[in-house]
Design a protein around this motif. Structure first.
Motif, mmCIF file in Angstrom:
data_model
loop_
_atom_site.group_PDB
_atom_site.id
_atom_site.type_symbol
_atom_site.label_atom_id
_atom_site.label_comp_id
_atom_site.label_asym_id
_atom_site.label_seq_id
_atom_site.Cartn_x
_atom_site.Cartn_y
_atom_site.Cartn_z
ATOM 1 N N VAL A 1 31.125 12.768 -42.156
ATOM 2 C CA VAL A 1 31.655 13.063 -40.993
ATOM 3 C C VAL A 1 32.670 11.954 -40.475
ATOM 4 O O VAL A 1 34.058 12.078 -40.471
ATOM 5 N N SER A 2 32.218 10.746 -40.686
ATOM 6 C CA SER A 2 33.215 9.532 -40.042
ATOM 7 C C SER A 2 34.262 9.271 -40.994
ATOM 8 O O SER A 2 35.481 8.609 -40.703
ATOM 9 N N ALA A 3 33.796 9.750 -42.468
ATOM 10 C CA ALA A 3 35.093 9.521 -43.325
ATOM 11 C C ALA A 3 35.946 10.624 -43.377
ATOM 12 O O ALA A 3 37.050 10.593 -44.019
ATOM 13 N N LEU A 4 35.910 11.627 -42.491
ATOM 14 C CA LEU A 4 37.208 12.552 -42.424
ATOM 15 C C LEU A 4 38.052 12.480 -41.294
ATOM 16 O O LEU A 4 38.993 13.147 -41.180
ATOM 17 N N ASP A 5 38.045 10.956 -40.810
ATOM 18 C CA ASP A 5 39.161 10.467 -40.024
ATOM 19 C C ASP A 5 39.307 11.399 -38.603
ATOM 20 O O ASP A 5 40.339 11.424 -38.008
ATOM 21 N N VAL A 6 37.994 11.884 -38.202
ATOM 22 C CA VAL A 6 38.085 12.423 -36.791
ATOM 23 C C VAL A 6 37.630 11.210 -36.014
ATOM 24 O O VAL A 6 36.914 10.178 -36.128
ATOM 25 N N PRO A 7 38.044 11.618 -34.607
ATOM 26 C CA PRO A 7 37.817 10.511 -33.558
ATOM 27 C C PRO A 7 36.478 10.174 -33.565
ATOM 28 O O PRO A 7 35.468 10.984 -33.634
ATOM 29 N N GLN A 8 35.720 9.021 -33.269
ATOM 30 C CA GLN A 8 34.668 8.449 -33.391
ATOM 31 C C GLN A 8 33.941 9.026 -32.296
ATOM 32 O O GLN A 8 32.668 9.394 -32.193
ATOM 33 N N GLU A 9 34.499 9.317 -31.018
ATOM 34 C CA GLU A 9 34.064 9.939 -29.809
ATOM 35 C C GLU A 9 33.387 11.459 -30.203
ATOM 36 O O GLU A 9 32.601 11.944 -29.387
ATOM 37 N N THR A 10 33.784 11.836 -31.205
ATOM 38 C CA THR A 10 33.276 13.377 -31.617
ATOM 39 C C THR A 10 32.306 13.327 -32.797
ATOM 40 O O THR A 10 31.815 14.147 -33.085
ATOM 41 N N TRP A 11 31.977 12.217 -33.326
ATOM 42 C CA TRP A 11 31.125 12.028 -34.489
ATOM 43 C C TRP A 11 29.773 12.693 -34.099
ATOM 44 O O TRP A 11 29.057 13.359 -34.939
ATOM 45 N N PHE A 12 29.252 12.282 -33.119
ATOM 46 C CA PHE A 12 27.806 12.825 -32.722
ATOM 47 C C PHE A 12 27.819 14.387 -32.753
ATOM 48 O O PHE A 12 26.854 15.191 -33.340
ATOM 49 N N THR A 13 28.664 15.013 -31.985
ATOM 50 C CA THR A 13 28.934 16.438 -31.732
ATOM 51 C C THR A 13 29.056 17.168 -33.128
ATOM 52 O O THR A 13 28.510 17.940 -33.418
ATOM 53 N N ALA A 14 30.107 16.534 -33.875
ATOM 54 C CA ALA A 14 30.303 17.131 -35.336
ATOM 55 C C ALA A 14 29.207 17.097 -36.019
ATOM 56 O O ALA A 14 28.728 18.258 -36.998
ATOM 57 N N THR A 15 28.488 16.065 -36.210
ATOM 58 C CA THR A 15 27.255 15.863 -37.107
ATOM 59 C C THR A 15 26.348 16.592 -36.643
ATOM 60 O O THR A 15 25.748 17.278 -37.667
ATOM 61 N N SER A 16 26.024 16.790 -35.302
ATOM 62 C CA SER A 16 25.159 17.777 -34.774
ATOM 63 C C SER A 16 25.481 19.213 -35.266
ATOM 64 O O SER A 16 24.265 19.909 -35.867
ATOM 65 N N ALA A 17 26.483 19.521 -34.936
ATOM 66 C CA ALA A 17 26.801 21.173 -35.362
ATOM 67 C C ALA A 17 26.473 21.279 -36.894
ATOM 68 O O ALA A 17 25.890 22.268 -37.079
ATOM 69 N N LEU A 18 27.048 20.259 -37.676
ATOM 70 C CA LEU A 18 26.836 20.466 -39.178
ATOM 71 C C LEU A 18 25.233 20.574 -39.461
ATOM 72 O O LEU A 18 24.739 21.398 -40.291
ATOM 73 N N VAL A 19 24.534 19.607 -38.991
ATOM 74 C CA VAL A 19 22.798 19.581 -39.225
ATOM 75 C C VAL A 19 22.228 20.790 -38.532
ATOM 76 O O VAL A 19 21.367 21.414 -39.419
ATOM 77 N N HIS A 20 22.689 21.316 -37.518
ATOM 78 C CA HIS A 20 21.910 22.423 -36.759
ATOM 79 C C HIS A 20 22.285 23.569 -37.731
ATOM 80 O O HIS A 20 21.453 24.365 -37.741
ATOM 81 N N TYR A 21 23.675 23.875 -38.024
ATOM 82 C CA TYR A 21 23.867 24.724 -38.806
ATOM 83 C C TYR A 21 23.009 25.066 -40.307
ATOM 84 O O TYR A 21 22.618 25.942 -40.759
ATOM 85 N N ILE A 22 23.209 23.618 -40.878
ATOM 86 C CA ILE A 22 22.449 23.613 -42.232
ATOM 87 C C ILE A 22 21.106 23.885 -42.037
ATOM 88 O O ILE A 22 20.500 24.834 -42.717
ATOM 89 N N LEU A 23 20.406 23.396 -41.088
ATOM 90 C CA LEU A 23 19.024 23.453 -41.153
ATOM 91 C C LEU A 23 18.522 25.007 -40.670
ATOM 92 O O LEU A 23 17.622 25.492 -41.152
ATOM 93 N N GLY A 24 19.373 25.550 -39.572
ATOM 94 C CA GLY A 24 19.027 26.721 -39.142
ATOM 95 C C GLY A 24 19.374 27.828 -40.250
ATOM 96 O O GLY A 24 18.489 28.896 -40.217
ATOM 97 N N ALA A 25 20.389 27.765 -40.798
ATOM 98 C CA ALA A 25 20.638 28.866 -41.955
ATOM 99 C C ALA A 25 19.779 28.775 -43.053
ATOM 100 O O ALA A 25 19.341 29.622 -43.382
ATOM 101 N N ALA A 26 19.589 27.491 -43.489
ATOM 102 C CA ALA A 26 18.611 27.452 -44.572
ATOM 103 C C ALA A 26 17.010 27.951 -44.191
ATOM 104 O O ALA A 26 16.376 28.814 -45.140
ATOM 105 N N ALA A 27 16.710 27.622 -42.846
ATOM 106 C CA ALA A 27 15.517 28.078 -42.421
ATOM 107 C C ALA A 27 15.178 29.635 -42.304
ATOM 108 O O ALA A 27 14.465 30.341 -42.846
ATOM 109 N N GLN A 28 16.522 30.321 -41.931
ATOM 110 C CA GLN A 28 16.469 31.457 -41.650
ATOM 111 C C GLN A 28 16.279 32.358 -43.352
ATOM 112 O O GLN A 28 15.917 33.312 -43.262
ATOM 113 N N ASN A 29 17.041 31.712 -43.990
ATOM 114 C CA ASN A 29 16.899 32.313 -45.355
ATOM 115 C C ASN A 29 15.855 32.126 -46.083
ATOM 116 O O ASN A 29 15.399 33.157 -46.629
#
Length: 229
Positions: A133-161
């Motif tokens: 996420v940090s390598a995507l050149d997005v603002p550092q103040e968004t790193w936590f929110t962006a990474t959290s969104a990805l992690v929650h989607y990945i784990l939630g969708a995989a668990a539901q499957n």
């Protein structure tokens, strides 16, 4: 005849923490969390409980170690250079397949994230995705929110499957995935058209969708939002 030193080394190797965790993963895969007991584990390892407690203090620690071992294997880096987006997709698929292969893993990941985010598992997943996420050149103040969104989607969708697969087998072991989806899609198509116009419209797509492609499509949607923002 093996020397005493050689015999002692063989016992040490057999009762290493890694071997105990490996046996625990095998038990979890076949019998679930309720089937993982120190009594069964001692029988499988042909040892005494004291030898296991030397390496693992309790069942909670053993579950955490088993979870970390499976996650570490799923996140093992590949040899090729990839873009941040490609790396995130690879990490996502690794976790998706691990959760699909180990039905107990989703529950343990949820427990690790909520109860002990300072443990080994949460930082391992967060670091692997967050670096990209940090390598995507997005603002550092968004790193936590962006990474959290990805992690929650990945784990939630995989668990539901994984939960869908388990539920389908429990409902009727003779029905395969295609048959299950066909029955569900047919039921959607028969819903009242005034009350469920959208659900009826996507029923055919649900019938033929590929779980992994759908999952990666969701990852791409989240990534698009992160980059666009």
């Amino acid at each position: 005849m093996p020397s005493p030193t050689h015999r002692a080394q063989r016992r040490t190797d057999a009762l290493s923490r890694e071997r105990i965790v490996e046996a625990a993963v095998e038990l979890l895969d076949t019998a679930g969390e309720s089937g993982l007991t120190f009594r069964v584990l001692t029988e499988r390892l042909a040892t005494g409980a004291g030898a296991i407690y030397w390496h693992v203090a309790n069942k909670g620690e053993l579950l955490a170690a088993a979870t970390d071992a499976v996650v570490a294997a799923a996140l093992a880096p590949g040899g090729s250079q990839a873009s941040p987006q490609e790396e995130i997709r690879a990490v996502a698929l690794g976790l998706f397949d691990a959760i699909d292969d180990h039905p107990w893993l989703a529950t343990q990941l949820s427990a690790q994230f909520s109860r002990s985010p300072w443990g080994a598992v949460t930082p391992r997943i967060f670091e692997r995705i967050g670096r990209q996420v940090s390598a995507l050149d997005v603002p550092q103040e968004t790193w936590f929110t962006a990474t959290s969104a990805l992690v929650h989607y990945i784990l939630g969708a995989a668990a539901q499957n994984a939960a869908n697969a388990v539920s389908a087998r429990e409902l009727d072991p003779s029905v395969d995935r295609a048959g299950f989806l066909d029955a569900a899609a047919t039921a959607w198509e028969e819903l009242d058209p005034d009350d469920y116009p959208f659900t009826r419209a996507v029923a055919a797509q649900m019938r033929v969708h590929d779980d992994r492609e759908q999952f990666l499509g969701g990852v791409d949607l989240v990534l698009t939002g992160i980059i666009t923002r």
